[in-house]
Design a protein around this motif. Sequence first.
Motif, PDB file in Angstrom:
ATOM      1  N   GLN A  20      32.033  -6.958  -9.401  1.00 31.37           N
ATOM      2  CA  GLN A  20      30.591  -6.678  -9.448  1.00 31.37           C
ATOM      3  C   GLN A  20      30.273  -5.222  -9.134  1.00 31.37           C
TER       4      GLN A  20
ATOM      5  N   GLU B 133      24.440 -14.313 -15.686  1.00 31.37           N
ATOM      6  CA  GLU B 133      23.436 -13.272 -15.436  1.00 31.37           C
ATOM      7  C   GLU B 133      24.034 -11.960 -14.938  1.00 31.37           C
ATOM      8  N   MET B 134      25.349 -11.899 -14.791  1.00 35.44           N
ATOM      9  CA  MET B 134      25.996 -10.641 -14.416  1.00 35.44           C
ATOM     10  C   MET B 134      26.694  -9.996 -15.618  1.00 35.44           C
TER      11      MET B 134
ATOM     12  N   TYR C 273      33.031 -11.952 -11.007  1.00 29.94           N
ATOM     13  CA  TYR C 273      32.276 -11.685  -9.776  1.00 29.94           C
ATOM     14  C   TYR C 273      33.030 -10.653  -8.923  1.00 29.94           C
TER      15      TYR C 273
ATOM     16  N   GLN D 187      31.495  -2.827 -11.880  1.00 31.78           N
ATOM     17  CA  GLN D 187      30.533  -2.877 -12.992  1.00 31.78           C
ATOM     18  C   GLN D 187      29.257  -2.112 -12.638  1.00 31.78           C
ATOM     19  N   PHE D 188      28.775  -2.296 -11.406  1.00 33.30           N
ATOM     20  CA  PHE D 188      27.547  -1.610 -10.954  1.00 33.30           C
ATOM     21  C   PHE D 188      27.685  -0.105 -11.141  1.00 33.30           C
TER      22      PHE D 188
ATOM     23  N   LEU E  98      26.627 -11.068 -19.050  1.00 35.99           N
ATOM     24  CA  LEU E  98      26.105 -11.246 -20.405  1.00 35.99           C
ATOM     25  C   LEU E  98      24.691 -10.696 -20.513  1.00 35.99           C
ATOM     26  N   HIS E  99      24.273 -10.427 -21.756  1.00 34.31           N
ATOM     27  CA  HIS E  99      22.865 -10.143 -22.012  1.00 34.31           C
ATOM     28  C   HIS E  99      22.168 -11.498 -22.037  1.00 34.31           C
ATOM     29  N   TYR E 100      21.513 -11.832 -20.943  1.00 33.51           N
ATOM     30  CA  TYR E 100      20.967 -13.172 -20.724  1.00 33.51           C
ATOM     31  C   TYR E 100      19.489 -13.185 -21.094  1.00 33.51           C
TER      32      TYR E 100
END
Lengths: 154, 383
Positions: B13, B45-46, B10, B16-17, B48-50
């Motif tokens: 974030q 949900e941030m 987290y 990564q964005f 992984l491919h969820y």
Amino acid sequence: MFDNFLIRRDSLKNDYQGGVATGFQLAVRHANYRGVFLSLHNGYYIAVDGEEFPREVQTFEINGQSPRSFEELTTAVWEHWDYDDEAILHVAKPGGLAPGDHEIAFQQSVLAAYGYLPTDEEWVKHPPVPGHGEGSDKTPDIVTYRLPLTDNQE
Amino acid sequence: MTIKRGVSLYSYQQTQFFKRLDLEGQLREISENLGGADGVELLDEMSLHYPEPPAEFDRQWFGWMERYGLVPVTMDVFHDVLQFRDHVMTYHESAERLIHDIKLAKRLGFKNVRTLATTPVEIMVEALPVAEELDIRLGKEIHQPITLDGQYVTEIVEHVRNTGTEHLGIVPDFGIFAFRPTEVLLDWYVRHGAQQATCDLVVELCLETHYGQGNALSAIDMSRHTAGNIRSGFTRFLKTGEAEPDVAPAFALMKQLVDDNVPHHSDIDYTVMAEALLFSRTKPEELKELLPLIVSIHGKFLNMSEIPGRPGHYQDISFDYEGPIRALKEAGYDGYINSEYEGQRYWQDRTEADLADEVDQVRRHQEMLRRLIDAPLDPPAAA
């Protein structure tokens, strides 16, 4: 969150069909720190130079599929919009946008939350109209961008 | 036996964005630059491919864990109840999603799953047999202004006492030990039109409360509300004058304090003042008796700054870290504290050059954690 970075700055283009401008498009990201199931995505408040474009003239292009209306997306209940992925928001506007810079007022509405809320039943019956903060907890104010039109006609 | 250190992704974030570090880059940073931290926490949900990462992801993931010497600790999961759009998700459907997420956590080697604070305990209990079978501990996040002595924790304590389960517990977030609004949030408010006088007033009120010199806030109990819901409820109160009965008096008091003390105020000044309602006022000692229930801990922070006169040593001026870490050491906690940086959002209203440096903030936070964990406990005072 990401207030000034939700629209990619070089992404504003007109959409063309058969050489005729039919609207415009923008590349957008999540106003959150995570992705969501696509069905939760409830559309945008978007105004260009003061002219508002309601959800009904917006379509959303994501996951390698053709643009879909937000009504169609309500059934995409097992499809995920991942955090890393940029999507293309298309807005129908006959004639497209004029060349030059445009002022774009923007707010994303995603019905994701921290569990159950008092508004849940109401939002099932009447999804909120984007632009009043519902579904925009992490970017509660409408953000204004000034972006150049990058024309993409062949 | 000592407290272990990890990082919640987290914290990265924004990195990564902007695609400056991908998942592997974030893991490498933990491994190489944090002085021995080895725990990994992530949000499904941030990162992984969820909902289903592709099959080939598993080999890559476990390869990273081995190459970088890391341990999957806790996976954080979410609970969006309007997913189906034609009805509000039932508790049973919510439990099915949670069970899916528990299985995903197991697949990737995690030991724990964190649910939101607002996920009803009935949903956790319905999913619990699967967690027990897979040896995953389910922890409800306890996030300010929720408290350790409120209903959310009590109902977990009671279920554990009644059933003896070892797979249900809590994930305390260090935000419960925050005692004043962070300086970076107040700066954000000033840039958006708030008066400096209001910022000074809210800090003064919070510090008086923290140091026991005032009791204006002591009767206010926000322990059943999330911070997000208090903020949106207060906005509604300003617009309509309406609020839930249990929060209305506190909302009115915050408005009154601004009306009485801040000349030329506007609505945003009320919003600044309402930040005073978002603190849990938790005492570090409360961690001790809950120790067996602690699944892992979120080391929440908002802005690490250098301690004046101590180069290379860092603190967050809005949190108590020393007290809770001392309490955890005295009680013998040997689980993970995972750095969870949340201050990046207060810099995102400006240009890309002004953005916070998440990587550096986590390095500073880990310096503080390492220093406080390694500090010898004071000997008992001589009788």
